[in-house]
Design a protein around this motif. Sequence first.
Motif, PDB file in Angstrom:
ATOM      1  N   MET A 169     -66.139  49.702 -55.334  1.00  0.00           N
ATOM      2  CA  MET A 169     -65.821  49.398 -56.790  1.00  0.00           C
ATOM      3  C   MET A 169     -65.021  48.230 -57.170  1.00  0.00           C
ATOM      4  SD  MET A 169     -65.705  53.250 -58.246  1.00  0.00           S
ATOM      5  CE  MET A 169     -65.441  52.911 -59.984  1.00  0.00           C
ATOM      6  N   ALA A 170     -63.925  48.059 -56.451  1.00  0.00           N
ATOM      7  CA  ALA A 170     -63.046  46.972 -56.588  1.00  0.00           C
ATOM      8  C   ALA A 170     -63.747  45.733 -56.039  1.00  0.00           C
ATOM      9  CB  ALA A 170     -61.655  47.125 -55.729  1.00  0.00           C
ATOM     10  N   HIS A 171     -64.501  45.674 -55.134  1.00  0.00           N
ATOM     11  CA  HIS A 171     -65.538  44.672 -54.689  1.00  0.00           C
ATOM     12  C   HIS A 171     -66.418  43.742 -56.137  1.00  0.00           C
ATOM     13  CE1 HIS A 171     -67.938  41.979 -52.416  1.00  0.00           C
ATOM     14  NE2 HIS A 171     -68.962  42.286 -52.979  1.00  0.00           N
ATOM     15  N   VAL A 172     -66.861  45.008 -56.443  1.00  0.00           N
ATOM     16  CA  VAL A 172     -67.596  44.720 -57.814  1.00  0.00           C
ATOM     17  C   VAL A 172     -67.009  43.934 -59.030  1.00  0.00           C
ATOM     18  CG1 VAL A 172     -69.280  45.473 -59.752  1.00  0.00           C
ATOM     19  CG2 VAL A 172     -69.335  46.416 -57.373  1.00  0.00           C
ATOM     20  N   VAL A 173     -65.627  44.653 -59.333  1.00  0.00           N
ATOM     21  CA  VAL A 173     -64.677  44.045 -60.320  1.00  0.00           C
ATOM     22  C   VAL A 173     -64.417  42.671 -59.796  1.00  0.00           C
ATOM     23  CG1 VAL A 173     -62.367  44.303 -61.216  1.00  0.00           C
ATOM     24  CG2 VAL A 173     -63.970  46.345 -60.917  1.00  0.00           C
ATOM     25  N   PHE A 201     -51.559  40.640 -54.982  1.00  0.00           N
ATOM     26  CA  PHE A 201     -52.863  40.471 -55.773  1.00  0.00           C
ATOM     27  C   PHE A 201     -53.831  39.418 -54.881  1.00  0.00           C
ATOM     28  CE2 PHE A 201     -55.925  38.578 -58.697  1.00  0.00           C
ATOM     29  CZ  PHE A 201     -56.564  39.714 -59.069  1.00  0.00           C
ATOM     30  N   GLY A 202     -53.376  38.420 -54.693  1.00  0.00           N
ATOM     31  CA  GLY A 202     -54.259  37.437 -53.863  1.00  0.00           C
ATOM     32  C   GLY A 202     -54.753  37.807 -52.688  1.00  0.00           C
ATOM     33  N   GLU A 203     -53.963  38.531 -51.859  1.00  0.00           N
ATOM     34  CA  GLU A 203     -54.353  39.128 -50.567  1.00  0.00           C
ATOM     35  C   GLU A 203     -55.350  40.059 -50.834  1.00  0.00           C
ATOM     36  OE1 GLU A 203     -50.624  40.518 -48.907  1.00  0.00           O
ATOM     37  OE2 GLU A 203     -49.978  38.464 -48.068  1.00  0.00           O
ATOM     38  N   TRP A 204     -55.341  41.064 -52.004  1.00  0.00           N
ATOM     39  CA  TRP A 204     -56.144  42.044 -52.177  1.00  0.00           C
ATOM     40  C   TRP A 204     -57.397  41.529 -52.583  1.00  0.00           C
ATOM     41  CZ3 TRP A 204     -58.094  43.725 -57.171  1.00  0.00           C
ATOM     42  CH2 TRP A 204     -58.835  44.970 -57.021  1.00  0.00           C
ATOM     43  N   ARG A 205     -57.262  40.535 -53.250  1.00  0.00           N
ATOM     44  CA  ARG A 205     -58.589  39.993 -53.949  1.00  0.00           C
ATOM     45  C   ARG A 205     -59.344  39.285 -52.873  1.00  0.00           C
ATOM     46  NH1 ARG A 205     -60.208  36.654 -58.666  1.00  0.00           N
ATOM     47  NH2 ARG A 205     -58.121  36.805 -59.741  1.00  0.00           N
ATOM     48  N   GLU A 206     -58.771  38.718 -51.950  1.00  0.00           N
ATOM     49  CA  GLU A 206     -59.526  38.177 -50.903  1.00  0.00           C
ATOM     50  C   GLU A 206     -60.093  39.363 -49.897  1.00  0.00           C
ATOM     51  OE1 GLU A 206     -60.550  37.356 -46.776  1.00  0.00           O
ATOM     52  OE2 GLU A 206     -58.626  38.292 -47.235  1.00  0.00           O
ATOM     53  N   ASN A 263     -53.883  46.346 -49.572  1.00  0.00           N
ATOM     54  CA  ASN A 263     -55.473  46.326 -49.032  1.00  0.00           C
ATOM     55  C   ASN A 263     -55.629  47.901 -48.439  1.00  0.00           C
ATOM     56  OD1 ASN A 263     -55.459  43.812 -49.335  1.00  0.00           O
ATOM     57  ND2 ASN A 263     -55.431  43.345 -47.259  1.00  0.00           N
ATOM     58  N   THR A 264     -56.835  48.273 -48.989  1.00  0.00           N
ATOM     59  CA  THR A 264     -57.247  49.761 -48.399  1.00  0.00           C
ATOM     60  C   THR A 264     -58.323  49.656 -47.629  1.00  0.00           C
ATOM     61  OG1 THR A 264     -58.565  49.668 -50.625  1.00  0.00           O
ATOM     62  CG2 THR A 264     -56.389  50.947 -50.647  1.00  0.00           C
TER      63      THR A 264
END
Length: 985
Positions: free
Chosen positions: A498-502, A522-527, A826-827
Motif C-alpha cells: 500500500m505504501a508503494h502505491v502511495v 523518510f527519504g530512505e523509506w521512500r526509496e 523500513n518494513t
Amino acid sequence: MLQHLKNEIDFGTPARVSDRTVTLTIDGAQVTVPAGTSLMRAAVDAGVRVPKLCATDSLEPFGSCRLCLVEIEGRRGYPASCTTPAEAGMVVRTQTPKLQDLRKGVMELYISDHPLDCLTCSANGHCELQDMAGVTGLRNVRYGVGAAAGAHHTQSAKDESNPYFTYDPSKCIVCNRCVRACEETQGTFALTISGRGFDSRVSAGQDQPFMQSDCVSCGACVEACPTATLQEKSVIELGQGEHSVITTCAYCGVGCGFKAELKGRPPGPDPVRPAPQGGSGASGRPSATWGNTVVRMVPWKDGKANEGHSCVKGRFAWGYATHQDRITKPMIRAKITDPWREVSWEEALDHAASEFKRIQAKHGKDSIGGITSSRCTNEETYLVQKLVRAAFGTNNVDTCARVCHSPTGYGLGQTYGTSAGTQTFKSVEQADVILVIGANPSDAHPVFASRMKKRLREGAKLVVIDPRRIDLVDSPHVRARHHLPLKPGTNVAVITAMAHVVVTEGLVDEAFVAERCDARSFGEWREFVSRPENSPEAFESVTGVPSAELRAAARLYASGPNSAIYYGLGVTEHAQGSTMVIGIANLAMACGMVGREGVGVNPLRGQNNVQGSCDMGSFPHELPGYRHISDTTARSQFEAAWGVELSPEPGLRIPNMFDAAMAGSFLGLYCQGEDIVQSDPNTQHVAAALSAMECIVVQDIFLNETAKYAHVLLPGSSFLEKDGTFTNAERRISRVRQVMPPLPGLADWEVTMKLANALGYPMHYSHPEEIMQEIAALTPSFAGVSYEKIERLGSVQWPCNEHTAEAGTSLMHVDGFVRGKGRFFNTQYVPTEEKVTRRFPLILTTGRVLSQYNVGAQTRRTPNSQWHDEDRLEIHPTDAEERGIQAGDWVGIASRAGETVLRADVSERMQPGVVYTTFHFPESGANVITTDSSDWATNCPEYKVTAVQVSKVMQPSEWQAGYADFNREQLALLAQARGEAVIGK
C-alpha cells in the motif's frame, strides 16, 4: 420518576452543531440555540418540558406520538415540536387549553389499549406513559380500557426467551423508539414494526422470539422503551433501584460508563459498625456489614466513550461478581496435589512472604517475579509493579499486554514517540475513509463498532484487511468498499505494498512530511517502498490479495480527505507484529493522516485496563510513564520516592520467566488477575513451567486455570467492589467506584499493600486516591490527574499536565509528534517460520465472539453462554469437504505444539486454507496448539498463524482427557477445603 437514581435530562432530540444561532420566544422566555435545533430541545433550554413519548435525545425525531404538539404564532395547526426546527423570531406556546385537550385525547387512545396494572407493573415509578398520564391530567378514558374498548392487545403473550429482558407486547405503545434505537444507536436492524394500523406491533426479526432473531442483546431497545414493554428481568425480580453509582465497565478497552442501580444502603462509611477484622478501618471504606444489591447496569449518558450505549457484556453480564464460584477466603497448600486449607489473611500473606524470602535467599533476588493485571485498576497495577521492584528487589514484572499489544507500544513509540492511540472514539464521526486492519469491532469492541457503523451509514467508505469475512464486510446498511482477505502472516507485505502505491503514484502529503517528519528516514523509506519487489503485483502471490484491489484500497485511503486506521490483535499477534505497527504509522504519516479529527492510528485494546497496565510501568524495562529503567534521572526519582535502590537492568518477560522456570532459576511468581495458563500460547509449556516453580501466589476472583497450579490463593475483588481508575484505548482515565463491599473483606490494592508489608517493605495507603497522587507526582503524563478533577469533568485523558488543557489531551500529535519529528522505518517483509507443510497444510488463526470475553472466566458464569457455550472451529466448505467434515462433527486440530478436539462450524466466512477458533473455554485447549513463535521485538506470541491439520475424530484429544482428570481433581481439592460439593467450571 425516581430522581434519586440520577436520571439525566432528556432533551427530546439530539443536539445540533452549527456556526449560526437563532433566537426565539417559548412561553414568554427568549432562548438562543444553534440553527437546526428542534423546538422541543429549545424548550428544554428555556426551562420548559414539552410532553412526549416517542422522542428521546439519543434518537432522531420521529413525530408519531402527537403529544409534543405546540402552537406557533402566525402558523396554522399544531406541529410536533420534535420535528419542527427552531427559527429566528418564532413565538411558541407549549401550554394552552387547546393543546391540553389534544394531548389528553391522545393519551386516552393510548390507555384504551394498555393494561391498567400500574401498581404491580415493574416500571411503576419509572414509566413515561404513567408520567404523561399525570402531566396531561388524564382522569378517565371515554373509550373504555382493554376488552371494554373492543378490540385490544392487553392479553398478548410475553416473550421471555432472552435471558436478560422480557418483551411484553401488551404494554407496547408502538412509539418506535426500540426499533429506531436498534437501527440508529446499535446498527443491527433486528427489530421492525409488523402489521398495519391497529395491529402494528414491534417484532424481532420475522416475528421471531428475541433469542432466535438477529438481536445482539445490547440493551439499546430496553433503554429506549418508555414503558415496561422491554424490561430487564432483574428489575422485574428485584424492583426498581433506590440509588445509583457511576462506574466504568470491566470488559473491553472501550471503557463504557455505567450507572449501577442498587437496592440497599448507599455506599459510604458505616457510621455505627466498625470495620471488619482484616479491613482497613481508617480508609473510610465501607465495612463488610453493609451491602448493596445491584438491580441493573444502565449505560451512562454522559460517558464520553459510550454516550449512553452498551453491549450485552457490560449491560447485562455482571452477575459473575456474586457467582457461587467466587473465592472469598485465602487458602494455602504445600503442593498442588494437596487439598487447599482456608486460612486468615494474615497467615496467607505471611506464608507467601516467607516462601518468597526463602526462594530468594537460596536462589537470588531475581528468582521470583510478578505479573500485573489488565483487569485491575491503575492504582492496583501500580502497586504490584512497585512491590516487585521495591519489595522483591527485581524488575521481573510483566503484564498481559505482552501477549496482545506490546508491539503497539514498541511500534508507535519508535515512530511517534508515545505508546498509545492518537484519537478519541468520537473522532470516527469525522472520518471519510475507515481502514480496519486485523480487528473485528462488532464482536470485540461492539459499542465502538456501533459508532463506526453509524458513520459508515452516513457515507464514509470502509476498507477491511482481514483473512476472515468479518461482520463489517457486509452487514445491514454497511458494506466494505474493499475487503483484502490476505493470507495470515502477510500483513507487512500488504502494508508495504500500500505504501508503494502511495509513493509511486504521487499520493504522499509532501507538505505534511516536510513539516512534521524526519527527512532522512523518510527519504530512505521512500526509496525502499518504491522498489519493484514491494509492489502489489510482486506481493500478490504472497498475500493472496489481487493487486488491483490493493491499489484501489491504497488510493482510497490516501485520498481521504480524512482517513482513520483502527487495528487489533490481527496486527500485533504476529512474528512481525511490531513491524506491522510501524508500517501502519508510516502509511498514516506519508498521507498526512495524523493530528486532527477524523484521522489517526488507533489500536483497539482488548481488555478494560490493558492501556493502563502499560502506563503504570508493568513492563520489565519500563517505569510508569514509559521511562526506561536504565534512565538514571527517572530511576533516581522513583528511588527517592520509594526509599530503595532500583536495578537498572530490565527484568524477565513472561516467556523468559517460563524458560527460566524450566531451567530452575525462576521459582516464585505473584500473579494478580491474569490466567496465563489459558491465555498464553503453548499451554503445555506454560503448565510445565508453573509445575517447576516452588511458590505461585495467585490473586483472583475464581479458581482459574493458573490458580490450579498455585500454592497460595488470595481472593480478588470484582470491579463492583473497588475504587480506582481504568484507562481505555483513548487514553481516557475514568473512575471505578465501589458499589458493594469486597466479598473477601479486602480490596485488591489492600492485599498487595499487606503483602509488601509482610515482605518487610512498608506501604501505607488509606485509599486508592493516595496511590493516584503518588502516580501523578512521579509520572509527567499523569501530573494533572486527580480524583477531584475526574469527579468534576467525568474523565481526563493523558497526557494531562501543566502543558495541556485541564481535561488533558484528546488528540495526540496536533502540532508535532511527541518525539519531535515523526520517524519512518523500513518494513521488510519476512515470511513467518510457521509455514504450511504436507503434514500441517492449513493455517489456524484465533479471535473472539461477542458474547464471551477473553478466557471466559467472567462471561462463562453468566447467561451469555446461551449464545456461545463452546469454542468451535470455523472451516471453509472446500476444506471440510476434502476431509469429509460436516457441520457439528468433532474434529482434531493438530500442530507441532499439540492437539485438541473441537466441534466444526462449516462457514464461508473463512477463506480456503485457513481455519479459525476462539479461546473462551479452558477445556477447548485452543492454546495447546498455538506455538512459541513470537514477535521479534516484544515476544508477543504469533497467535494468528499456526500451521495445523484438521481431521474428523470420534473422541477428545489426549490433552483434553488429561485436562478433564486434572480439572476434576483440582475442583475436588477446592470443594474439600470449602466443605461443599464440586463447583462448576
